[in-house]
Design a protein around this motif. Structure first.
Motif, PDB file in Angstrom:
ATOM      1  N   GLY A  57      40.003  43.340  21.047  1.00 22.76           N
ATOM      2  CA  GLY A  57      39.486  41.987  21.209  1.00 22.76           C
ATOM      3  C   GLY A  57      39.934  41.295  22.475  1.00 22.76           C
ATOM      4  O   GLY A  57      39.878  40.063  22.572  1.00 22.76           O
ATOM      5  N   ILE A  58      40.387  42.065  23.470  1.00 25.76           N
ATOM      6  CA  ILE A  58      40.821  41.500  24.740  1.00 25.76           C
ATOM      7  C   ILE A  58      39.640  41.444  25.698  1.00 25.76           C
ATOM      8  O   ILE A  58      38.853  42.400  25.788  1.00 25.76           O
ATOM      9  N   GLY A  59      39.487  40.355  26.389  1.00 26.03           N
ATOM     10  CA  GLY A  59      38.364  40.169  27.307  1.00 26.03           C
ATOM     11  C   GLY A  59      38.406  41.133  28.477  1.00 26.03           C
ATOM     12  O   GLY A  59      39.400  41.824  28.707  1.00 26.03           O
ATOM     13  N   PRO A  60      37.318  41.195  29.236  1.00 24.09           N
ATOM     14  CA  PRO A  60      37.261  42.088  30.403  1.00 24.09           C
ATOM     15  C   PRO A  60      38.364  41.773  31.401  1.00 24.09           C
ATOM     16  O   PRO A  60      38.772  40.624  31.569  1.00 24.09           O
ATOM     17  N   GLN A  61      38.860  42.812  32.042  1.00 29.36           N
ATOM     18  CA  GLN A  61      39.924  42.636  33.021  1.00 29.36           C
ATOM     19  C   GLN A  61      39.403  41.888  34.237  1.00 29.36           C
ATOM     20  O   GLN A  61      38.341  42.198  34.769  1.00 29.36           O
ATOM     21  N   LYS A  62      40.165  40.882  34.664  1.00 26.42           N
ATOM     22  CA  LYS A  62      39.745  40.086  35.806  1.00 26.42           C
ATOM     23  C   LYS A  62      39.881  40.867  37.104  1.00 26.42           C
ATOM     24  O   LYS A  62      40.775  41.708  37.243  1.00 26.42           O
ATOM     25  N   LYS A  63      38.993  40.570  38.029  1.00 25.62           N
ATOM     26  CA  LYS A  63      39.053  41.184  39.352  1.00 25.62           C
ATOM     27  C   LYS A  63      38.822  40.128  40.410  1.00 25.62           C
ATOM     28  O   LYS A  63      38.144  39.127  40.167  1.00 25.62           O
ATOM     29  N   ALA A  64      39.407  40.340  41.577  1.00 27.27           N
ATOM     30  CA  ALA A  64      39.245  39.382  42.669  1.00 27.27           C
ATOM     31  C   ALA A  64      37.784  39.316  43.105  1.00 27.27           C
ATOM     32  O   ALA A  64      37.102  40.341  43.187  1.00 27.27           O
ATOM     33  N   SER A  65      37.315  38.113  43.353  1.00 30.48           N
ATOM     34  CA  SER A  65      35.918  37.935  43.757  1.00 30.48           C
ATOM     35  C   SER A  65      35.677  38.350  45.199  1.00 30.48           C
ATOM     36  O   SER A  65      34.541  38.616  45.593  1.00 30.48           O
ATOM     37  N   THR A  66      36.736  38.391  45.996  1.00 31.84           N
ATOM     38  CA  THR A  66      36.631  38.799  47.396  1.00 31.84           C
ATOM     39  C   THR A  66      37.635  39.904  47.688  1.00 31.84           C
ATOM     40  O   THR A  66      38.664  39.999  47.008  1.00 31.84           O
ATOM     41  N   PRO A  67      37.382  40.751  48.671  1.00 29.06           N
ATOM     42  CA  PRO A  67      38.343  41.811  49.006  1.00 29.06           C
ATOM     43  C   PRO A  67      39.701  41.226  49.390  1.00 29.06           C
ATOM     44  O   PRO A  67      39.793  40.189  50.043  1.00 29.06           O
ATOM     45  N   VAL A  68      40.758  41.912  48.960  1.00 25.30           N
ATOM     46  CA  VAL A  68      42.122  41.460  49.241  1.00 25.30           C
ATOM     47  C   VAL A  68      42.645  42.188  50.486  1.00 25.30           C
ATOM     48  O   VAL A  68      42.756  43.417  50.475  1.00 25.30           O
ATOM     49  N   PRO A  69      42.951  41.456  51.552  1.00 25.27           N
ATOM     50  CA  PRO A  69      43.448  42.105  52.778  1.00 25.27           C
ATOM     51  C   PRO A  69      44.801  42.781  52.550  1.00 25.27           C
ATOM     52  O   PRO A  69      45.529  42.461  51.608  1.00 25.27           O
ATOM     53  N   ALA A  70      45.121  43.720  53.423  1.00 24.48           N
ATOM     54  CA  ALA A  70      46.406  44.413  53.346  1.00 24.48           C
ATOM     55  C   ALA A  70      47.555  43.428  53.539  1.00 24.48           C
ATOM     56  O   ALA A  70      47.458  42.499  54.348  1.00 24.48           O
ATOM     57  N   GLY A  71      48.633  43.605  52.790  1.00 22.93           N
ATOM     58  CA  GLY A  71      49.781  42.719  52.880  1.00 22.93           C
ATOM     59  C   GLY A  71      49.671  41.496  52.007  1.00 22.93           C
ATOM     60  O   GLY A  71      50.592  40.679  51.963  1.00 22.93           O
ATOM     61  N   LEU A  72      48.554  41.363  51.275  1.00 24.84           N
ATOM     62  CA  LEU A  72      48.344  40.241  50.370  1.00 24.84           C
ATOM     63  C   LEU A  72      48.069  40.768  48.973  1.00 24.84           C
ATOM     64  O   LEU A  72      47.834  41.953  48.772  1.00 24.84           O
ATOM     65  N   LYS A  73      48.108  39.873  47.987  1.00 24.36           N
ATOM     66  CA  LYS A  73      47.889  40.265  46.598  1.00 24.36           C
ATOM     67  C   LYS A  73      47.192  39.134  45.868  1.00 24.36           C
ATOM     68  O   LYS A  73      47.449  37.955  46.145  1.00 24.36           O
ATOM     69  N   TRP A  74      46.345  39.502  44.947  1.00 22.08           N
ATOM     70  CA  TRP A  74      45.570  38.516  44.177  1.00 22.08           C
ATOM     71  C   TRP A  74      46.201  38.289  42.815  1.00 22.08           C
ATOM     72  O   TRP A  74      46.584  39.239  42.119  1.00 22.08           O
ATOM     73  N   CYS A  75      46.359  37.015  42.427  1.00 20.01           N
ATOM     74  CA  CYS A  75      46.917  36.657  41.117  1.00 20.01           C
ATOM     75  C   CYS A  75      45.778  36.363  40.150  1.00 20.01           C
ATOM     76  O   CYS A  75      44.959  35.471  40.407  1.00 20.01           O
ATOM     77  N   PRO A  76      45.674  37.079  39.029  1.00 16.71           N
ATOM     78  CA  PRO A  76      44.578  36.853  38.084  1.00 16.71           C
ATOM     79  C   PRO A  76      44.624  35.493  37.402  1.00 16.71           C
ATOM     80  O   PRO A  76      43.586  34.999  36.956  1.00 16.71           O
ATOM     81  N   ASP A  77      45.799  34.882  37.274  1.00 14.71           N
ATOM     82  CA  ASP A  77      45.915  33.610  36.559  1.00 14.71           C
ATOM     83  C   ASP A  77      45.405  32.432  37.381  1.00 14.71           C
ATOM     84  O   ASP A  77      44.554  31.660  36.929  1.00 14.71           O
ATOM     85  N   CYS A  78      45.947  32.280  38.585  1.00 15.67           N
ATOM     86  CA  CYS A  78      45.542  31.143  39.417  1.00 15.67           C
ATOM     87  C   CYS A  78      44.378  31.489  40.336  1.00 15.67           C
ATOM     88  O   CYS A  78      43.880  30.617  41.056  1.00 15.67           O
ATOM     89  N   ASP A  79      43.961  32.767  40.328  1.00 16.38           N
ATOM     90  CA  ASP A  79      42.819  33.238  41.128  1.00 16.38           C
ATOM     91  C   ASP A  79      43.014  32.926  42.607  1.00 16.38           C
ATOM     92  O   ASP A  79      42.082  32.481  43.281  1.00 16.38           O
ATOM     93  N   GLN A  80      44.236  33.168  43.100  1.00 14.17           N
ATOM     94  CA  GLN A  80      44.518  32.948  44.511  1.00 14.17           C
ATOM     95  C   GLN A  80      45.080  34.216  45.137  1.00 14.17           C
ATOM     96  O   GLN A  80      45.765  34.999  44.489  1.00 14.17           O
ATOM     97  N   ILE A  81      44.765  34.406  46.423  1.00 16.76           N
ATOM     98  CA  ILE A  81      45.303  35.524  47.184  1.00 16.76           C
ATOM     99  C   ILE A  81      46.509  35.023  47.969  1.00 16.76           C
ATOM    100  O   ILE A  81      46.399  34.079  48.752  1.00 16.76           O
ATOM    101  N   LYS A  82      47.671  35.656  47.709  1.00 20.42           N
ATOM    102  CA  LYS A  82      48.922  35.173  48.293  1.00 20.42           C
ATOM    103  C   LYS A  82      49.680  36.326  48.948  1.00 20.42           C
ATOM    104  O   LYS A  82      49.405  37.495  48.670  1.00 20.42           O
ATOM    105  N   PRO A  83      50.669  35.999  49.800  1.00 19.79           N
ATOM    106  CA  PRO A  83      51.523  37.061  50.376  1.00 19.79           C
ATOM    107  C   PRO A  83      52.305  37.786  49.288  1.00 19.79           C
ATOM    108  O   PRO A  83      52.576  37.227  48.215  1.00 19.79           O
ATOM    109  N   LEU A  84      52.678  39.021  49.559  1.00 21.70           N
ATOM    110  CA  LEU A  84      53.414  39.815  48.579  1.00 21.70           C
ATOM    111  C   LEU A  84      54.728  39.156  48.187  1.00 21.70           C
ATOM    112  O   LEU A  84      55.208  39.318  47.051  1.00 21.70           O
ATOM    113  N   GLU A  85      55.336  38.398  49.123  1.00 24.05           N
ATOM    114  CA  GLU A  85      56.620  37.753  48.839  1.00 24.05           C
ATOM    115  C   GLU A  85      56.498  36.704  47.739  1.00 24.05           C
ATOM    116  O   GLU A  85      57.501  36.281  47.168  1.00 24.05           O
TER     117      GLU A  85
END
Length: 225
Positions: A57-85
């Motif tokens: 009963g778990i919903g579909p896994q979220k995915k970033a709407s735009t490609p994530v550049p190298a050195g960055l990471k996408w957070c599924p909760d806040c839907d923001q792409i941020k630095p790895l740090e």
């Protein structure tokens, strides 16, 4: 004419689900298996994981709407792409948690509230193996004061760093003091000897002239002082 068959190489593996012979790069790493690889290929493993999520009963896994550049990471909760740090470190292969630090901390608080009724109960259980009930019982046995200096309302659990056993409830200063002395009775005994025997004193040696002396160092204090 002799027929030549394609023989599997050491760099190939067969997936038991899709029955394809694939390069080992198409399999996730798994140190618990003899060959060091996952049982199913990456595509089949993803499909099985998605099917399991649907069944629970778990919903579909979220995915970033735009490609994530190298050195960055996408957070599924806040839907923001941020630095790895901005993502907490982990021992997993990726080296970073799935959620950024604010979202990760929020999830931790929600989990602690759901499972333990609050972060304090979670902290006590996780670090010392006791709950708030046991904490209050131990504090009551001490008369509601620090087990060392008798200051009222101590809040810190003191434990043996070697065995992990809880020893008592201490105030901030006493708990920190034992830590600074590394829980060593020898160091504490030497500190007591130092305080009792080598405390420097201001001694009058001539009218209006003073000298700092110690009972065990330098000039002994005057009998008239």
């Amino acid at each position: 004419m002799r027929r030549v068959f394609d023989l599997p190489s050491e760099s190939d593996k067969k997936c038991p689900q899709c029955e394809r012979l694939l390069p080992i790069t198409e399999f996730h790493r798994n140190r618990r298996r003899a060959d060091g690889l996952a049982y199913y290929c990456k595509i089949c493993a993803a499909a099985r994981s998605e099917a399991s999520r649907r069944k629970r009963g778990i919903g579909p896994q979220k995915k970033a709407s735009t490609p994530v550049p190298a050195g960055l990471k996408w957070c599924p909760d806040c839907d923001q792409i941020k630095p790895l740090e901005d993502f907490p470190r982990t021992k997993k292969a990726s080296g970073r948690h799935s959620y950024c630090k604010p979202c990760h901390n929020r999830r931790d608080r929600e989990t602690a509230q759901r499972l333990y009724g609050g972060t304090r109960e979670y902290h006590l259980r996780r670090r010392y193996g006791i709950g708030e009930k046991e904490f209050q019982e131990l504090l009551a046995e001490q008369g509601g004061v620090c087990a060392v200096c008798a200051a009222p309302d101590p809040e810190h659990v003191d434990h043996d760093h070697r065995t992990g056993w809880v020893r008592g409830i201490l105030c901030f200063n006493c708990n920190g003091g034992l830590g600074q002395f590394r829980d060593s009775p020898v160091r504490l005994a030497r500190a007591i000897t130092y305080l009792r025997g080598t405390t420097w004193q201001r001694v009058l040696i001539h009218p209006g002239v003073y000298q700092m002396c110690s009972p065990t160092r330098g000039r002994p204090p005057s009998q008239r002082s």
